[in-house]
Enzyme design. Structure first.
Site, PDB file in Angstrom:
ATOM      1  N   HIS A 213       0.833  -1.218   0.000  1.00 46.86           N
ATOM      2  CA  HIS A 213       0.000   0.000   0.000  1.00 46.86           C
ATOM      3  C   HIS A 213       0.858   1.254   0.000  1.00 46.86           C
ATOM      4  CE1 HIS A 213       0.413  -0.053   4.467  1.00 46.86           C
ATOM      5  NE2 HIS A 213       0.189  -1.332   4.342  1.00 46.86           N
TER       6      HIS A 213
ATOM      7  N   LEU B  20      -0.213   7.306  -3.787  1.00 48.92           N
ATOM      8  CA  LEU B  20       0.347   7.966  -4.979  1.00 48.92           C
ATOM      9  C   LEU B  20      -0.221   9.364  -5.168  1.00 48.92           C
ATOM     10  CD1 LEU B  20       0.775   4.856  -5.375  1.00 48.92           C
ATOM     11  CD2 LEU B  20       0.877   5.329  -7.808  1.00 48.92           C
ATOM     12  N   ARG B  21      -1.325   9.634  -4.461  1.00 47.73           N
ATOM     13  CA  ARG B  21      -1.914  10.979  -4.377  1.00 47.73           C
ATOM     14  C   ARG B  21      -2.558  11.504  -5.660  1.00 47.73           C
ATOM     15  NH1 ARG B  21      -1.910  10.503   0.495  1.00 47.73           N
ATOM     16  NH2 ARG B  21      -0.289  11.236   1.898  1.00 47.73           N
TER      17      ARG B  21
ATOM     18  N   HIS C  38      -7.189  -0.576   7.913  1.00 48.19           N
ATOM     19  CA  HIS C  38      -6.521   0.253   8.921  1.00 48.19           C
ATOM     20  C   HIS C  38      -7.303   0.013  10.214  1.00 48.19           C
ATOM     21  CE1 HIS C  38      -4.389   3.687  10.554  1.00 48.19           C
ATOM     22  NE2 HIS C  38      -5.503   4.326  10.811  1.00 48.19           N
TER      23      HIS C  38
ATOM     24  N   ASN D 174       0.341   7.574  11.203  1.00 45.39           N
ATOM     25  CA  ASN D 174      -0.916   6.942  11.593  1.00 45.39           C
ATOM     26  C   ASN D 174      -0.930   5.486  11.126  1.00 45.39           C
ATOM     27  OD1 ASN D 174      -3.552   6.388  12.290  1.00 45.39           O
ATOM     28  ND2 ASN D 174      -4.450   7.469  10.556  1.00 45.39           N
TER      29      ASN D 174
ATOM     30  N   ASP E  35       4.323   2.004   3.577  1.00 43.76           N
ATOM     31  CA  ASP E  35       3.221   2.919   3.899  1.00 43.76           C
ATOM     32  C   ASP E  35       3.578   4.349   3.467  1.00 43.76           C
ATOM     33  OD1 ASP E  35       0.590   3.386   4.800  1.00 43.76           O
ATOM     34  OD2 ASP E  35       1.350   4.245   6.653  1.00 43.76           O
TER      35      ASP E  35
ATOM     36  N   GLY F 271       1.994  10.960   8.366  1.00 44.22           N
ATOM     37  CA  GLY F 271       2.552  10.136   7.303  1.00 44.22           C
ATOM     38  C   GLY F 271       4.012  10.418   7.026  1.00 44.22           C
TER      39      GLY F 271
END
Lengths: 428, 319
Positions: free
Chosen positions: A61, A64-65, A180, A279, A306, A325
């Site tokens: 995971h 990539l935004r 999550h 997180n 992550d 992050g």
């Protein structure tokens, strides 16, 4: 085209291979692993003396935004960063804007990845529409568009009934849900691990119990539905033992950890530096020890970067306001080596397993091995190279790394995709 | 008079550029500040209120959280020392225009500011400023972390009223979890040799706070006979997320200081409250205005402590 990678140490966990050997690649595929010094014709030879020759890494995971947050990262920059980190395949988080909760969104990811032409990108579909945890996303159509697994990224599916249905529904396509696992109402507004350090600093804490409780719930639902659940970013001792016990009763549960959760404790928050905010939060040494125990005995089979890139202006704010992050693709191997190899917790074979066949198995993708006939995605590692992490040289568009300036041992020196060198730090 | 000013000028140089919390100060440093505050107090009694110790120094008050009392106190303190002050509050700020906190501070600093007094709702915000600014930073309260000048003024008041700190037992009562005042008091008092008891509803006392060397108690009546001072923290309605106790009435019943509870305590019990007080909640009006209360002394001591801190930091910044 016959490419021979000579004199290296082949590390292929899927086949339990670790030893000096030569790797023959013909065109885009692995041909065979040869005993060292075997005479064979090659059009090109790479001398890998002193290097580890591993399957390309797979990341389960990665944020990539794109679309929506191109100021942080794009599919092109993230895939370039992936190659620099030794990753030849990364799974794309769906928490973009718009959310990848429909066929068109997943196809967009595929198309942009193709245009960028860097590493492989596996779309992850949203579990629920808008990652809101209420209604199921169009999971069947997402599967047809190539979604390998489903997740609401950093938004927990808080409603147990919704999660139950999601597990039943994704089970129909034999796709896992990556969750999550965090109780939302216990983590709201929290910026760090709840414990003495959070009390001392006056920062709102997130108790380990927030993860433990949700992990238990997820296991119970996987058992009820016979669905596949994968717990992302495990950080707590209790969660590890619950997963271990569930696996013993054949529940379909797998788990991953991140490099930073294996190395840093909540003590670093005393600097009030937003780069450490992530997180789930960085927890205490006791939890780290349990995570390492989980990796050692195979309870945890995946390490994920992550990767959560954020533009510097988003992190240059007060701790409460900063998004959580860490930009992780390009430091993953070095941090894992420091946390796991240096102290002798894991062998290279075990570590590389968590970066290759482990995640490939969870995602159900046919990569992560050097078996004859496999796609020749290969990473060359110098396990002894001393270097200094420099975030300003990241290929990622963001540089939010707490490891900037850190001395590291162990480095990705070349990454091959389809038998072609796509990243290298030195000439061969 | 003049001799006191001379004494003040002889105070040894301060080594820290910033004052971010009492956790990082030594007992010696805390005592230096308290002694200096007492000297400013002696001058104030002599009625010469305005000094020129810091003329030419510019102090900026950056308040990102509402505050009338602390801001006024810092303002008067700076002006009594002869410094110029500039006020900046979030409501009149550029924050709403999207400027970051750091940019705002850098802008203010570029106007020639020597000291920045910062109040912010996020723990660590002054520490962030300290990393980015050349000016000295004085923490005037960062979220639920520390409020060093409040801790110092509480300790100064105790020292004035009871003559010492070492060997005393001080109870901090109320919302410990969300209290920066509690944290600063705990650090300061324990460094100076006092014993601290934290007392309040279990929902508002993180159990890990015992690792700071304090005793945890849930029953005020039980501890009252053995304490020398109670510091009644304000119930911070605005900081609470969700219900930490069933009702104000129940809180007042269990933890409010009233006439009956005064009777259980030592004769010379000292009652402090950082204020602004909720009369009838943390303490009844007769206690607030009664002989045990030093609430107004706290306010005037706040001024003296802030003068001392500004003076020490400004001299450091001037070097």
């Amino acid at each position: 085209m016959r490419l021979l990678i000579k004199n290296g140490t082949i590390v292929d966990p899927a086949n339990r291979v670790f030893g000096l050997a030569d790797l023959l690649i013909i065109d885009e595929l692995v041909s065979e692993v040869l005993s060292p010094g075997t005479e064979t014709h090659a059009d090109r030879v790479i001398d890998a003396t002193g290097l580890l020759v591993c399957p390309g890494f797979i990341d389960a995971h990665v944020a990539l935004r794109e679309p929506g947050f191109e100021e942080d990262e794009t599919i092109a920059t993230a895939t370039a960063a992936a190659l620099a980190g030794g990753f030849t395949g990364i799974a794309a988080m769906p928490d973009t804007n718009p959310v990848a909760d429909n066929r068109g969104a997943a196809e967009f990811v595929n198309r942009q990845a193709e245009r960028a032409g860097n590493c492989r990108v596996f779309p992850l579909g949203a579990v629920t529409k808008g990652c809101k945890g209420e209604e199921l996303a169009e999971i069947g159509q997402l599967v047809q568009a190539g979604a390998v697994a489903f997740t609401d990224a950093k938004s927990p599916v808080g409603n147990a009934e919704v999660m139950r249905r999601a597990l039943e529904y994704t089970g129909m396509f034999n796709r896992p849900i990556l969750h999550h696992s965090m109780v939302p109402e216990m983590s709201e507004g929290g910026v760090m691990h709840e414990g003495f350090e959070s009390t001392r600093l006056g920062l709102r804490g997130i108790p380990a119990a927030a993860n433990d409780i949700m992990t238990s719930r997820d296991i119970a639902l996987a058992e009820l539905t016979e669905g596949r659940i994968h717990i992302m970013c495990v950080t707590t001792e209790d969660a590890v033992s619950r997963i271990r016990m569930a696996q013993a009763r054949q529940v379909n549960v797998t788990a991953d950890v991140t490099p930073h959760h294996l190395l840093l404790t909540d003590k670093v928050m005393g600097s009030f530096d937003t780069l450490y905010k992530c997180n789930p939060p960085l927890r205490s040494q006791q939890h780290i020890d349990a995570l390492i125990g989980g990796l050692k005995d195979g309870t945890i089979t995946v390490i994920s970067s992550d990767h959560q890139p954020f533009a510097i202006e988003k992190k240059s704010v007060e701790l409460d306001a900063a998004p959580p992050g860490i930009c992780g693709l390009e430091t993953a191997l070095a941090i894992c080596a420091e946390a796991l190899i240096g102290p002798g917790h894991l062998s290279w074979l075990q570590l590389i397993s968590c970066l290759t066949i482990g995640p490939a198995t969870v995602l159900g993708v046919p990569y992560g091995t050097l078996s004859p006939g496999a796609t020749a995605d290969v990473v060359l590692i110098d396990p002894d190279e001393s270097w200094t992490i420099d975030a300003s040289e990241f290929h990622s568009r963001s540089a939010n790394s707490p490891f900037d300036g850190r001395s590291a041992i162990g480095r990705v020196v070349a990454t091959l995709l389809n038998g072609t060198i796509r990243f290298q730090t030195r000439d061969f | 008079m003049t001799s006191i000013v001379d004494e003040i000028k002889k105070t040894a140089p301060w080594h820290d550029r910033h004052l971010l919390g009492l956790e990082n100060l030594s007992a010696q440093q805390i005592t230096t500040i308290l002694d200096l505050a007492d000297k400013f107090g002696a001058i104030a009694e002599g009625r010469s209120k305005k000094l020129d110790l810091l003329s030419g120094t510019v102090v900026a008050n950056l308040f990102f959280e509402n505050s009338t009392r602390t801001k006024t106190s810092f303002n008067i303190a700076a002006r009594r020392l002869g410094a110029d002050t500039v006020d900046f509050s979030a409501s009149s700020s550029s924050l709403s225009k999207g400027e970051t906190f750091i940019d705002t501070a850098l802008t203010i600093e570029a106007m020639g500011v020597d000291l920045v007094v910062c109040r912010h709702q996020t723990p660590g915000a002054p520490h962030l400023l300290a990393r980015h600014l050349r000016a000295g930073v004085l923490n005037a309260g960062d979220g639920t972390h520390e409020h060093p000048t409040q801790g110092l003024l509480d300790i100064l008041t105790i020292r004035q009223k009871l003559g010492r700190i070492e060997g005393l037992t001080v109870a901090m009562v109320g919302d410990i979890r969300h209290s920066r005042v509690a944290r600063s008091n705990i650090h300061g008092l324990t460094k100076l040799g006092a014993k601290v008891i934290v007392c309040g509803p279990a929902t508002l006392i993180p159990r890990t706070i015992s690792q700071l060397g304090v005793e945890i108690a849930y029953n005020l009546d039980e501890i009252l006979p053995r304490v020398d001072c109670v510091n009644l923290l304000r119930v911070q309605f605005e900081r609470q997320r969700g219900a930490f106790f069933p009702s104000i009435a129940e809180y007042a019943h269990l933890f409010g200081m009233n006439r009956e509870r005064i009777k259980r305590a030592k004769d010379d019990l000292l009652v402090l409250a950082p204020g602004p007080i909720n009369r009838g909640v943390e303490l009844t009006p007769d206690v607030a205005d009664g002989p045990h209360s030093a609430i107004l002394n706290q306010v005037s001591n706040g001024l003296l402590v802030r003068m001392a801190c500004l003076y020490l930091l400004a001299r450091k910044a001037g070097n």
